[in-house]
Enzyme design. Structure first.
Site, PDB file in Angstrom:
ATOM      1  N   GLU A  13      17.862 -14.213   1.003  1.00 55.16           N
ATOM      2  CA  GLU A  13      18.975 -14.345   1.936  1.00 55.16           C
ATOM      3  C   GLU A  13      19.376 -15.790   2.203  1.00 55.16           C
ATOM      4  O   GLU A  13      20.460 -16.048   2.739  1.00 55.16           O
ATOM      5  CB  GLU A  13      18.613 -13.674   3.272  1.00 55.16           C
ATOM      6  CG  GLU A  13      18.428 -12.172   3.203  1.00 55.16           C
ATOM      7  CD  GLU A  13      19.744 -11.433   3.026  1.00 55.16           C
ATOM      8  OE1 GLU A  13      20.804 -12.067   3.085  1.00 55.16           O
ATOM      9  OE2 GLU A  13      19.698 -10.200   2.828  1.00 55.16           O
ATOM     10  N   GLU A  31      -2.921  -6.578  -5.314  1.00 60.44           N
ATOM     11  CA  GLU A  31      -3.255  -7.336  -4.106  1.00 60.44           C
ATOM     12  C   GLU A  31      -4.747  -7.653  -4.029  1.00 60.44           C
ATOM     13  O   GLU A  31      -5.158  -8.527  -3.255  1.00 60.44           O
ATOM     14  CB  GLU A  31      -2.825  -6.585  -2.860  1.00 60.44           C
ATOM     15  CG  GLU A  31      -3.657  -5.379  -2.510  1.00 60.44           C
ATOM     16  CD  GLU A  31      -3.261  -4.799  -1.166  1.00 60.44           C
ATOM     17  OE1 GLU A  31      -4.163  -4.645  -0.309  1.00 60.44           O
ATOM     18  OE2 GLU A  31      -2.078  -4.500  -0.962  1.00 60.44           O
TER      19      GLU A  31
END
Length: 376
Positions: A147, A178
């Site tokens: 963004e 992860e």
């Protein structure tokens, strides 16, 4: 060996140093606008054979001492009968639990502000903001990075999001990635992280190996580190110069940290990126004056920004934007100071991009919140 303190690794953050640090010279990295928000090089998940061998080792090893259960993994008494509730009952209990998230974020605002100060000081010296996370946390980091270019006209590579498992993990869960701390370190090495960069580790549980490996390597390379967790006394905090622990409590759906924890992380990331860009001069008043007008909606917004900032009519705002190549910040200075685009750009350059300084306007004094000068 414990890494040296942040003040030793980052001279720009010593007492008083941030006041004299230059605000220009932010680096632009030669990567594509798409690549910089997900990853800068390809990664592959561990092979099935490797997963099987890891599982065999775990099953054959003696059990580890029990560790305290992360808050995000505990059961929530308010939703103990979730499976018996009506649709309205489910969404009502979720809404009731969400009310506490903003208060949990409020409790850590000093730590969030400290993280912003660290990031701003690094960027003024040419550094980057790098998010690293896995699963929902990683996706939120990538989203925040994505963004920044349209909102603040930041160059590709200034704000980066790394996610365990690489690009495909944005769209398809790659939960096994992860658990690989080495992969986190490798990803940080791949970005050639340096002393002016700030690496923000996102781990709702506070103990994700990928994130801990990445933060550890970032500190070894001299970067500043920030940890954002949703549990108290999080192990990941020990690897950070600034620890932000937003304790949101057990989830409505036990263990689903995409709920309250994810909301809290999104709120904090909104604050980190927005406050950083405000401090770097990319906002005038509360207007996003560095917006990139890349579609019809944003072109119209840029025009409204110029009229709101200067009081001119729509026609003059449109003409100024055309002469300023669509740059609202330049157009504002043109109209406010009655100068051409070249002179407006010169004034902005002399004020390090701060519109208020470029038009010779004193800082606002009516706000109830503290407002530092551009050099602070």
């Amino acid at each position: 060996r414990r890494p040296s303190p942040l003040s030793a690794r980052r001279p720009d953050l010593r007492r008083g140093a941030a006041r004299v640090a230059g605000r220009g010279g932010v680096k632009s990295y030669s990567v594509s606008a798409v690549d910089h928000v997900v990853l800068l090089h390809p990664f592959t998940l561990p092979s099935p054979e490797r997963h099987r061998s890891q599982q065999e080792v775990m099953m054959q090893s003696p059990p580890s001492p029990p560790c305290p259960l992360a808050t995000t993994e505990q059961r929530n008494p308010a939703s103990a009968a979730l499976d018996t509730m009506s649709s309205l009952g489910v969404v009502s209990v979720m809404n009731a639990e969400d009310h506490g998230v903003a208060d949990a974020v409020r409790a850590v605002l000093p730590q969030v502000a400290r993280a912003v100060d660290v990031i701003v000081a690094g960027m003024r010296a040419g550094g980057r903001l790098i998010y690293i996370g896995a699963g929902t946390s990683g996706r939120l980091g990538v989203l925040d990075a994505a963004e920044c270019p349209p909102t603040f006209r930041t160059p590709p590579g200034l704000v980066v999001g790394l996610i365990a498992g690489g690009r495909s993990a944005m769209f398809t869960a790659a939960e096994g990635a992860e658990d690989d701390a080495g992969l986190g370190a490798t990803d940080v090495d791949g970005l050639e992280v340096g002393q002016h960069d700030t690496v923000v580790g996102l781990a709702a549980s506070g103990r994700t190996p990928y994130v801990m490996g990445g933060l550890g390597r970032a500190r070894e390379r001299g970067a500043a580190t920030v940890a954002l967790a949703c549990t108290a006394r999080a192990p990941v905090s020990e690897r950070a110069d600034v620890a932000i622990e937003v304790v949101t409590g057990p989830e409505v759906l036990t263990g689903s940290s995409r709920l309250k924890a994810g909301t809290a992380q999104k709120l904090v990331l909104n604050m980190i990126s927005t406050a950083t860009m405000v401090r770097l001069g990319k906002v005038y008043g509360n207007l996003m004056v560095d917006v990139a007008p890349t579609n019809a909606k944003l072109v119209a917004r840029a025009r409204r920004i110029v009229t709101a900032a200067t009081g001119c009519d729509d026609g003059r705002a449109a003409a100024a934007l055309a002469a300023a190549d669509g740059h609202a910040k330049t157009a504002i200075v043109m109209v406010a100071c009655d100068v051409d685009a070249d002179e407006a750009r010169r004034r902005l350059a002399a004020s390090d991009g701060f519109v208020r300084a470029a038009v010779g306007e004193a800082p606002c004094s009516h706000s109830r919140f503290p407002s530092p000068s551009p050099k602070e």
